[in-house]
Design an enzyme around this catalytic site. Structure first.
Site, PDB file in Angstrom:
ATOM      1  N   HIS A   1      -5.485  -1.145 -10.044  1.00 54.96           N
ATOM      2  CA  HIS A   1      -3.967  -1.244 -10.110  1.00 54.96           C
ATOM      3  C   HIS A   1      -3.605  -0.851 -11.314  1.00 54.96           C
ATOM      4  O   HIS A   1      -3.117  -1.724 -12.048  1.00 54.96           O
ATOM      5  CB  HIS A   1      -3.582  -2.753 -10.233  1.00 54.96           C
ATOM      6  CG  HIS A   1      -2.244  -2.950  -9.976  1.00 54.96           C
ATOM      7  ND1 HIS A   1      -1.928  -4.428  -8.804  1.00 54.96           N
ATOM      8  CD2 HIS A   1      -1.185  -1.761 -10.038  1.00 54.96           C
ATOM      9  CE1 HIS A   1      -0.518  -3.895  -8.887  1.00 54.96           C
ATOM     10  NE2 HIS A   1       0.418  -2.678  -9.627  1.00 54.96           N
TER      11      HIS A   1
ATOM     12  N   ARG B   1       1.786  -1.539  -3.120  1.00 54.58           N
ATOM     13  CA  ARG B   1       1.267  -3.071  -2.816  1.00 54.58           C
ATOM     14  C   ARG B   1      -0.191  -3.096  -1.995  1.00 54.58           C
ATOM     15  O   ARG B   1       0.047  -2.478  -0.422  1.00 54.58           O
ATOM     16  CB  ARG B   1       2.447  -4.003  -2.936  1.00 54.58           C
ATOM     17  CG  ARG B   1       3.021  -4.005  -3.959  1.00 54.58           C
ATOM     18  CD  ARG B   1       2.634  -4.894  -4.898  1.00 54.58           C
ATOM     19  NE  ARG B   1       3.579  -4.640  -6.327  1.00 54.58           N
ATOM     20  CZ  ARG B   1       3.885  -3.880  -7.571  1.00 54.58           C
ATOM     21  NH1 ARG B   1       2.524  -3.090  -6.986  1.00 54.58           N
ATOM     22  NH2 ARG B   1       4.754  -4.064  -8.378  1.00 54.58           N
TER      23      ARG B   1
END
Ligand code: NAP
Ligand code: GLV
Length: 309
Positions: free
Chosen positions: A272, A224
């Site tokens: 991502h 993250r």
């Protein structure tokens, strides 16, 4: 009981189609067309609008459509009685394993540099690292990290892991807990972050952490964006302590055009995509939990709200 999808943005129609294909006739709703709030008991969610769940008095389960649940747990108004589940899926694990292996090999063989050299028609062979010269440190030896570590070990790297609790893995030396972090970092020529985002792990990729890595270490963050202190990474690369980084996740996504990562020659960016849940395979476990909930059976892949993962 319906399944209500509460998802800002990604892949909503894929989930609806996959659920309906697997179970024709299933009552699938997409928020805000969820019907009466009392009817919402099972939610499938990714990046929900904060506070949205508190309006559903009978909500029992929030199923993350991904492996991570930080996007759910950061809601300060989560109903107390709700169970939170996540995806554990062999395709997700395989894709993450292949992607991180590709990043490691890409770095070791200098493929990004050769692409830049190709653009200016420069022929300049360089010596390269081989697996036996490199120790890889994987932070987070869970579903994904253990698979990544195992794969990298199987192709010749020495691999160490770091987890909260002790574990025995074949060919992987696992360091456990904060007390062992510095010793783990000291070994990692390539550091891969695969931790869940929790209060304990936020900002863990910072200047102090980087300074404990060997000189010229390379950093890969596929966990993250909030694990990483952006300016500390840039500073440690520019000081020459770190060789560079490959980043797949960011504090703000999409990464703003003005962010200095975009232009940094030693930082590689992907949007991502390290491993994306495939609704076609993941709906099986979602429907299993939907059935279990109705039959008062324990759910699969429940996360601990106390631990945060
Ligand atoms: P997981 O199975 O829950 O594993 C988490 C690992 O982190 C465990 O080994 C755990 O230790 C360790 N850990 C947690 N807190 C720690 C702490 N304070 N100190 C040291 N170790 C700690 O999670 P997963 O399925 O592997 O997924 C990891 C993360 O990958 C997800 O949360 C998500 O954020 C990210 N992800 C990213 C993508 C992408 O496309 N970029 C895709 C999927 C997932 P213990 O084993 O001791 O509990
Ligand atoms: C993706 O980031 C996931 O958590 O599955």
């Amino acid at each position: 009981m319906s399944i209500t999808i509460v998802n800002q943005g990604r892949y909503i129609s894929h989930w609806v189609n996959a659920l309906k294909e697997k179970r024709p006739g299933l009552d699938v709703r997409v928020y805000p067309d969820a019907g009466s709030p009392e009817e919402v008991e099972f939610v499938l969610s990714w990046n929900h609008p904060m506070g949205v769940f508190k309006q559903f008095p009978n909500l029992k389960c929030i199923a993350s459509t991904g492996a991570g649940v930080d996007h759910i747990l950061k809601d300060p108004e989560l109903p107390e009685q709700v169970q939170i589940t996540r995806i554990v899926d062999e395709n997700l694990t395989r894709d993450m394993t292949m992607f991180t292996t590709a990043l490691v090999l890409n770095y070791m063989r200098g493929l990004y540099q050769y692409k830049a050299a190709e653009n200016i028609k420069e022929w300049k062979p360089k010596r390269y690292l081989t697996a036996k010269d490199v120790t890889i440190g994987v932070m987070g030896i869970g579903e994904l990290g253990a698979s990544v570590a195992g794969q990298l070990s199987s192709i010749g790297f020495k691999v160490n892991g770091w987890a909260r609790t002790e574990k025995q893995l074949q060919s992987i030396n696992v360091f456990a807990g904060n007390a062992a972090l510095d010793d783990f970092l000291a070994t990692a020529d390539i550091l891969i972050c695969l931790l869940p985002l929790t209060k304990e792990t936020a900002n863990i990729l910072n200047k102090s952490t980087f300074s404990k890595l060997p000189k010229n270490a390379f950093v890969i963050n596929v966990a993250r964006g909030e694990h990483l202190v952006d300016n500390d990474l840039i500073e440690m690369i520019d000081l020459g302590h770190l060789a560079g980084a490959s980043l797949d996740v960011f504090r703000q996504e999409p990464l703003p055009e003005s962010h200095p990562f975009w232009a940094h020659p030693k930082i590689n960016i992907t949007p991502h995509i390290a491993s994306i849940t495939n609704p076609e395979t993941a709906v099986t476990q979602i429907l299993e939990n939907y059935d279990r909930l109705q039959n008062n059976q324990p759910l699969l892949n429940v996360v601990s709200q106390t631990k945060g993962y």
